[in-house]
Scaffold this motif. Structure first.
Motif, PDB file in Angstrom:
ATOM      1  N   VAL A 155       0.852  -1.180   0.000  1.00 22.98           N
ATOM      2  CA  VAL A 155       0.000   0.000   0.000  1.00 22.98           C
ATOM      3  C   VAL A 155       0.891   1.234   0.000  1.00 22.98           C
ATOM      4  CG1 VAL A 155      -1.788   1.293   1.209  1.00 22.98           C
ATOM      5  CG2 VAL A 155      -1.843  -1.203   1.208  1.00 22.98           C
ATOM      6  N   GLU A 156       0.763   2.040  -1.046  1.00 22.65           N
ATOM      7  CA  GLU A 156       1.597   3.229  -1.186  1.00 22.65           C
ATOM      8  C   GLU A 156       1.287   4.258  -0.114  1.00 22.65           C
ATOM      9  OE1 GLU A 156       2.658   6.450  -4.746  1.00 22.65           O
ATOM     10  OE2 GLU A 156       0.993   5.046  -4.974  1.00 22.65           O
ATOM     11  N   LEU A 174      -0.675   9.443  -6.663  1.00 27.11           N
ATOM     12  CA  LEU A 174      -0.581   8.000  -6.438  1.00 27.11           C
ATOM     13  C   LEU A 174       0.021   7.303  -7.655  1.00 27.11           C
ATOM     14  CD1 LEU A 174      -4.150   7.443  -4.929  1.00 27.11           C
ATOM     15  CD2 LEU A 174      -2.035   7.975  -3.698  1.00 27.11           C
ATOM     16  N   LEU A 193      -4.519  -0.266  -2.661  1.00 27.47           N
ATOM     17  CA  LEU A 193      -4.475   1.194  -2.603  1.00 27.47           C
ATOM     18  C   LEU A 193      -5.854   1.793  -2.853  1.00 27.47           C
ATOM     19  CD1 LEU A 193      -2.879   3.780  -2.278  1.00 27.47           C
ATOM     20  CD2 LEU A 193      -2.186   3.603  -4.669  1.00 27.47           C
ATOM     21  N   GLU A 196      -7.897   1.892   0.171  1.00 27.93           N
ATOM     22  CA  GLU A 196      -7.559   3.011   1.056  1.00 27.93           C
ATOM     23  C   GLU A 196      -8.227   4.301   0.577  1.00 27.93           C
ATOM     24  OE1 GLU A 196      -5.842   2.833   3.971  1.00 27.93           O
ATOM     25  OE2 GLU A 196      -5.924   0.675   3.634  1.00 27.93           O
TER      26      GLU A 196
END
Length: 280
Positions: A155-156, A174, A193, A196
């Motif tokens: 997850v970035e 992103l 991602l 999120e």
């Protein structure tokens, strides 16, 4: 058949190799699985198992269990029970078979205390730790296995980190939302991602976002602009499918007009291929 050959056959039953695949036993409970490189002692079925891409386990490598070494990496847990009517091996026989197999692979016994033994085995890219715990004199045993490795960050940004960035600058860029080459199809590895992003929007019901697609400069400007818009629209459609009100979202395609890195390098082009979430 000489004694040495018999011993070799017995050892092969529990040894592991980099290419061996564990066979599924019909007696194994549903949705259980064996380790792909460490086979079971003959006569046992799998009652329970677990596999994690990343986890930690404290091995009983010290006299005081609380001082045991904790290892992190790819993790397996397999719980074996003896099949009905099968000769029950002793605790020593179970542990010694695994010990011999691991030693042939270059491994070593870290510690043994009663019915618990811990082993360390070298691997091409690190090491593997294995703990065998025997119950009821050999009727049941369990394996805990960790292929030691650092966690691969999947997850970035977390939802909280994105919220902080948007509060500070009004947007967040992103690179972890990725698409098939030349297409607007979102790749499966983007799911974590995107989840999120959904949390970000659900945590702040007043937040409205413009989803803006950006490309590198490969190809002509018109095609890049069209592709970036389609990708932004794909993200908006995904978020709407997760219950986000369409009135809180809009999309835009910026093409290659706003690079943030040098398009002459692979790393720079990768940074320029991004999705920005801009507050409006």
């Amino acid at each position: 058949m000489n004694l040495a050959f018999k011993r070799l056959i017995a050892l092969i039953l529990v040894t592991f190799t980099a290419t061996a695949l564990a066979a599924k036993d019909p007696a194994d409970l549903e949705e259980t699985e064996e380790h792909p490189e460490i086979t079971r002692f003959p006569g046992f079925y799998i009652d329970n198992s677990k596999r994690n891409d990343f986890n930690e386990f404290q091995f009983a490598s010290k006299a005081n269990p609380d001082d045991g070494e904790t290892k992190e990496g790819k993790y397996w847990f397999i719980d074996y029970i003896l099949k009905e009517g099968v000769r029950q091996p002793s605790t020593v026989e179970l542990i010694r078979n695994y010990e011999n197999a691991f030693k042939k692979a270059g491994g070593s016994l870290v510690r043994r205390h009663g019915e618990v033994a811990v082993f360390r085995v070298p691997r091409p890219d690190g090491e593997r730790w294995v703990q065998i715990s025997v119950d009821n004199g050999g009727y049941r045993y369990q394996l805990h296995i960790v292929d030691v490795a650092a966690m691969a960050q999947k997850v970035e940004f977390s939802a909280g980190e994105m919220a902080a960035a948007i509060k500070a600058t009004g947007f967040v860029a992103l690179n972890g939302i990725v698409f098939d080459t030349g297409k607007a199809t979102i790749k499966p590895e983007s799911e974590a991602l995107l989840a999120e992003v959904v949390s970000l929007l659900k945590n702040d019901r007043q937040l409205k976002l413009s989803v803006e697609g950006h490309t590198d400069n490969v190809g002509d400007k018109k095609s890049n602009a069209e592709l970036s818009l389609k990708r932004a629209e794909s993200v908006v459609k995904y978020l709407e499918g997760k219950g986000i009100d369409a009135r809180r979202l809009k999309s835009a395609g910026k093409g290659d007009a706003a690079p943030v890195a040098d398009n002459r390098t692979d790393a720079g082009r990768a940074r320029n291929r991004r999705v920005e979430l801009v507050k409006f």
